[in-house]
Design a protein around this motif. Sequence first.
Motif, PDB file in Angstrom:
ATOM      1  N   ASN A   1      -5.317   5.461  10.403  1.00 50.01           N
ATOM      2  CA  ASN A   1      -6.021   4.968  11.602  1.00 50.01           C
ATOM      3  C   ASN A   1      -5.197   5.351  12.828  1.00 50.01           C
ATOM      4  O   ASN A   1      -4.562   4.495  13.458  1.00 50.01           O
ATOM      5  CB  ASN A   1      -6.199   3.447  11.487  1.00 50.01           C
ATOM      6  CG  ASN A   1      -7.016   2.869  12.615  1.00 50.01           C
ATOM      7  OD1 ASN A   1      -7.780   3.591  13.278  1.00 50.01           O
ATOM      8  ND2 ASN A   1      -6.859   1.581  12.855  1.00 50.01           N
TER       9      ASN A   1
ATOM     10  N   ILE B   1       0.827  -1.226   0.000  1.00 48.54           N
ATOM     11  CA  ILE B   1       0.000   0.000   0.000  1.00 48.54           C
ATOM     12  C   ILE B   1       0.861   1.276   0.000  1.00 48.54           C
ATOM     13  O   ILE B   1       0.474   2.278  -0.610  1.00 48.54           O
ATOM     14  CB  ILE B   1      -0.994  -0.042   1.180  1.00 48.54           C
ATOM     15  CG1 ILE B   1      -2.157   0.901   0.957  1.00 48.54           C
ATOM     16  CG2 ILE B   1      -0.344   0.246   2.494  1.00 48.54           C
ATOM     17  CD1 ILE B   1      -3.434   0.232   0.631  1.00 48.54           C
TER      18      ILE B   1
ATOM     19  N   HIS C   1      -0.032  11.012  14.837  1.00 49.99           N
ATOM     20  CA  HIS C   1       0.434   9.701  14.338  1.00 49.99           C
ATOM     21  C   HIS C   1       0.816   9.874  12.867  1.00 49.99           C
ATOM     22  O   HIS C   1      -0.035   9.869  11.972  1.00 49.99           O
ATOM     23  CB  HIS C   1      -0.645   8.637  14.494  1.00 49.99           C
ATOM     24  CG  HIS C   1      -0.143   7.242  14.241  1.00 49.99           C
ATOM     25  ND1 HIS C   1      -0.873   6.113  14.535  1.00 49.99           N
ATOM     26  CD2 HIS C   1       1.035   6.784  13.712  1.00 49.99           C
ATOM     27  CE1 HIS C   1      -0.181   5.033  14.206  1.00 49.99           C
ATOM     28  NE2 HIS C   1       0.969   5.419  13.683  1.00 49.99           N
TER      29      HIS C   1
HETATM   30  P1  5GP Z   1       2.664  -1.476  10.731  1.00 51.12           P
HETATM   31  O1  5GP Z   1       1.731  -2.383  11.480  1.00 51.12           O
HETATM   32  O2  5GP Z   1       3.068  -2.062   9.397  1.00 51.12           O
HETATM   33  O3  5GP Z   1       3.839  -1.014  11.550  1.00 51.12           O
HETATM   34  O4  5GP Z   1       1.860  -0.138  10.467  1.00 51.12           O
HETATM   35  C1  5GP Z   1       1.131   0.107   9.303  1.00 51.12           C
HETATM   36  C2  5GP Z   1       0.366   1.400   9.519  1.00 51.12           C
HETATM   37  O5  5GP Z   1      -0.075   1.853   8.240  1.00 51.12           O
HETATM   38  C3  5GP Z   1      -0.876   1.265  10.400  1.00 51.12           C
HETATM   39  O6  5GP Z   1      -0.754   2.160  11.508  1.00 51.12           O
HETATM   40  C4  5GP Z   1      -2.028   1.628   9.469  1.00 51.12           C
HETATM   41  O7  5GP Z   1      -3.040   2.366  10.124  1.00 51.12           O
HETATM   42  C5  5GP Z   1      -1.340   2.437   8.383  1.00 51.12           C
HETATM   43  N1  5GP Z   1      -1.977   2.370   7.075  1.00 51.12           N
HETATM   44  C6  5GP Z   1      -2.387   1.245   6.429  1.00 51.12           C
HETATM   45  N2  5GP Z   1      -2.903   1.548   5.237  1.00 51.12           N
HETATM   46  C7  5GP Z   1      -2.816   2.888   5.105  1.00 51.12           C
HETATM   47  C8  5GP Z   1      -3.197   3.805   4.073  1.00 51.12           C
HETATM   48  O8  5GP Z   1      -3.713   3.437   3.024  1.00 51.12           O
HETATM   49  N3  5GP Z   1      -2.940   5.123   4.313  1.00 51.12           N
HETATM   50  C9  5GP Z   1      -2.352   5.567   5.462  1.00 51.12           C
HETATM   51  N4  5GP Z   1      -2.162   6.884   5.580  1.00 51.12           N
HETATM   52  N5  5GP Z   1      -1.990   4.734   6.449  1.00 51.12           N
HETATM   53  C10 5GP Z   1      -2.222   3.413   6.276  1.00 51.12           C
END
Ligand code: 5GP
Length: 123
Positions: free
Chosen positions: A37, A10, A43
């Motif tokens: 989120n 993504i 954040h």
């Molecule tokens: P991880 O668990 O890989 O450390 O964190 C991934 C983060 O990416 C999560 O906090 C999630 O909310 C964020 N995230 C996932 N998809 C998207 C997106 O399409 N846009 C944005 N801005 N954040 C995303």
Amino acid sequence: MAHTYDPQNIFARILRGEIPNKTVLETQHTLAFHDINPAAPVHVLVIPKGPYVTFDHFAADASAEEIVDFHRTAASVCAMLGIAAGDGYRAITNAGVHGMQEVPHYHLHILGGRVLGRLVERA
Ligand code: 5GP
């Protein structure tokens, strides 16, 4: 851990402009944007533009210019959001299964705006 990069992740799609984001700061090598989120009032995710999967992958294989730019951008984000000179923040990164990494493109979470609790729960 293997560092095979999935170009359909993504954040790669965000970098290609296929998915919108709320950008905080963008430089030649780095993009910082608001988490979709948020887990805290502040954040922000800071990501390199290059195809790196995890912190250790980036630290081992990125150029010195990319590494400096990434960290300077993260510092600028902290200053811009008023958390560096204020009540502080947490900068964390997750890697792989044990780190519960969801998106396989290296990212630094910068969290602030409230007391964040202990770093990890004790097992
Ligand atoms: P991880 O668990 O890989 O450390 O964190 C991934 C983060 O990416 C999560 O906090 C999630 O909310 C964020 N995230 C996932 N998809 C998207 C997106 O399409 N846009 C944005 N801005 N954040 C995303």
